[in-house]
Design a protein around this motif. Structure first.
Motif, PDB file in Angstrom:
ATOM      1  N   SER A 171      -8.044  -1.891  -0.290  1.00 17.29           N
ATOM      2  CA  SER A 171      -8.944  -2.295   0.622  1.00 17.29           C
ATOM      3  C   SER A 171     -10.503  -1.895   0.719  1.00 17.29           C
ATOM      4  CB  SER A 171      -8.241  -1.679   2.041  1.00 17.29           C
ATOM      5  OG  SER A 171      -7.050  -2.102   2.181  1.00 17.29           O
ATOM      6  N   ARG A 219      -5.663 -15.814   8.076  1.00 12.37           N
ATOM      7  CA  ARG A 219      -4.939 -14.870   7.679  1.00 12.37           C
ATOM      8  C   ARG A 219      -3.255 -14.634   8.071  1.00 12.37           C
ATOM      9  NH1 ARG A 219      -9.111  -9.502   6.962  1.00 12.37           N
ATOM     10  NH2 ARG A 219     -10.167 -10.522   5.152  1.00 12.37           N
ATOM     11  N   GLY A 239      -9.716 -16.042   3.495  1.00 18.68           N
ATOM     12  CA  GLY A 239      -8.651 -15.219   4.360  1.00 18.68           C
ATOM     13  C   GLY A 239      -7.419 -15.363   3.768  1.00 18.68           C
ATOM     14  N   ALA A 240      -6.878 -16.464   3.227  1.00 22.99           N
ATOM     15  CA  ALA A 240      -5.517 -16.629   2.855  1.00 22.99           C
ATOM     16  C   ALA A 240      -5.491 -15.752   1.379  1.00 22.99           C
ATOM     17  CB  ALA A 240      -5.152 -17.941   2.317  1.00 22.99           C
ATOM     18  N   GLY A 297      -1.433 -17.243   6.112  1.00 26.93           N
ATOM     19  CA  GLY A 297      -1.737 -16.684   4.765  1.00 26.93           C
ATOM     20  C   GLY A 297      -0.361 -15.835   4.567  1.00 26.93           C
ATOM     21  N   GLY A 298      -0.114 -14.835   5.383  1.00 25.53           N
ATOM     22  CA  GLY A 298       0.820 -14.026   4.940  1.00 25.53           C
ATOM     23  C   GLY A 298       2.203 -14.668   5.142  1.00 25.53           C
ATOM     24  N   THR A 341     -12.743  -4.122  -1.596  1.00 26.62           N
ATOM     25  CA  THR A 341     -13.266  -5.309  -0.882  1.00 26.62           C
ATOM     26  C   THR A 341     -14.898  -4.830  -0.132  1.00 26.62           C
ATOM     27  OG1 THR A 341     -12.325  -4.883   1.466  1.00 26.62           O
ATOM     28  CG2 THR A 341     -11.308  -6.288  -0.098  1.00 26.62           C
ATOM     29  N   SER A 399     -10.940  -8.465  -6.412  1.00 23.22           N
ATOM     30  CA  SER A 399     -11.448  -8.628  -5.182  1.00 23.22           C
ATOM     31  C   SER A 399     -12.616  -8.105  -5.179  1.00 23.22           C
ATOM     32  CB  SER A 399     -10.423  -7.443  -4.601  1.00 23.22           C
ATOM     33  OG  SER A 399     -10.863  -7.209  -3.136  1.00 23.22           O
ATOM     34  N   ALA A 458     -11.578 -17.441   8.098  1.00 28.73           N
ATOM     35  CA  ALA A 458     -10.638 -16.188   7.718  1.00 28.73           C
ATOM     36  C   ALA A 458      -9.716 -15.734   8.922  1.00 28.73           C
ATOM     37  CB  ALA A 458     -11.506 -15.181   7.061  1.00 28.73           C
ATOM     38  N   PHE A 462      -7.204 -13.177   0.664  1.00 32.26           N
ATOM     39  CA  PHE A 462      -7.165 -11.721   0.852  1.00 32.26           C
ATOM     40  C   PHE A 462      -5.700 -11.066   1.181  1.00 32.26           C
ATOM     41  CE2 PHE A 462      -6.885  -8.054   3.897  1.00 32.26           C
ATOM     42  CZ  PHE A 462      -7.749  -7.301   3.046  1.00 32.26           C
ATOM     43  N   VAL A 463      -4.819 -12.036   1.936  1.00 31.31           N
ATOM     44  CA  VAL A 463      -3.706 -11.442   2.314  1.00 31.31           C
ATOM     45  C   VAL A 463      -2.912 -11.578   1.116  1.00 31.31           C
ATOM     46  CG1 VAL A 463      -1.596 -12.382   3.488  1.00 31.31           C
ATOM     47  CG2 VAL A 463      -4.071 -12.594   4.714  1.00 31.31           C
TER      48      VAL A 463
END
Length: 195
Positions: free
Chosen positions: A177, A101, A150-151, A104-105, A180, A57, A97, A153-154
């Motif tokens: 977190s 997101r 964005g996807a 993505g979740g 990042t 990350s 993003a 990161f999720v």
């Protein structure tokens, strides 16, 4: 016929199991198994897979943050864009993003974390390798890259939570977190030096 008081006390003391010592529970209310000191130390450890994910990350967001100091100059000098064009080009990644997101979740729950993470890496990589066709092409590529980022990161945040032990999930999410932010913190200086 009642037993003597002393016999009753002995039966209470020796014939019944003592009250079990309360043990920590998971976030679902299940009690964790009793462990000795070494096992408890292992349970508290986040483990190598978690730290490898956090390092990945940091690398990804360092690569993204390296563009922050140089992208405005590129849009202004090379593409001839004004102040509005610079703002749109910089924020287009965040727009992609923001859209990706929530989806993505949802997809991470339906398809699996690794599938979504792999697809997101391919999308982000395709956007980074795409040919630019002026300012519009740059903005389009940045939006596509934002969708992949964005996807990603999720999916990675969910994987980090899954990898953390039940009693360390909040700490694990906080550390992930922070990984990042480490990337964003060191990236501008690296970008100015290399780009």
């Amino acid at each position: 016929r009642r037993r003597p008081a002393r016999a009753r006390r002995d039966r209470t003391r020796h014939g019944r199991a003592p009250c079990a010592k309360l043990r920590p529970t998971t976030d679902k209310g299940d009690r964790l198994p009793a462990t000795d000191g070494a096992s408890a130390e292992r349970r508290r450890s986040l483990g190598a897979p978690f730290w490898l994910l956090a390092a990945a990350s940091t690398v990804f967001f360092t690569a993204q943050g390296m563009l922050f100091p140089v992208l405005p100059r590129f849009v202004d000098r090379e593409l001839g864009g004004g102040a509005v064009a610079v703002g749109v080009a910089v924020s287009s990644f965040a727009i992609g993003a923001m859209v990706a997101r929530p989806w993505g979740g949802y997809l991470a729950d339906r398809l699996g974390r690794r599938v979504v993470a792999g697809c997101a890496v391919m999308v982000a990589g395709y956007a980074a390798a795409g040919e630019l066709a002026g300012l519009g092409g740059l903005i389009a590529v940045r939006i596509v890259g934002g969708v992949g980022g964005g996807a990603l990161f999720v999916a990675m945040a969910t994987m980090a939570t899954d990898l953390a032990p039940a009693d360390q999930r909040v700490r694990g999410f906080g550390l992930f977190s922070a990984s990042t932010l480490v990337g964003f913190a060191i990236a501008p200086a690296i970008g100015e030096t290399l780009l």
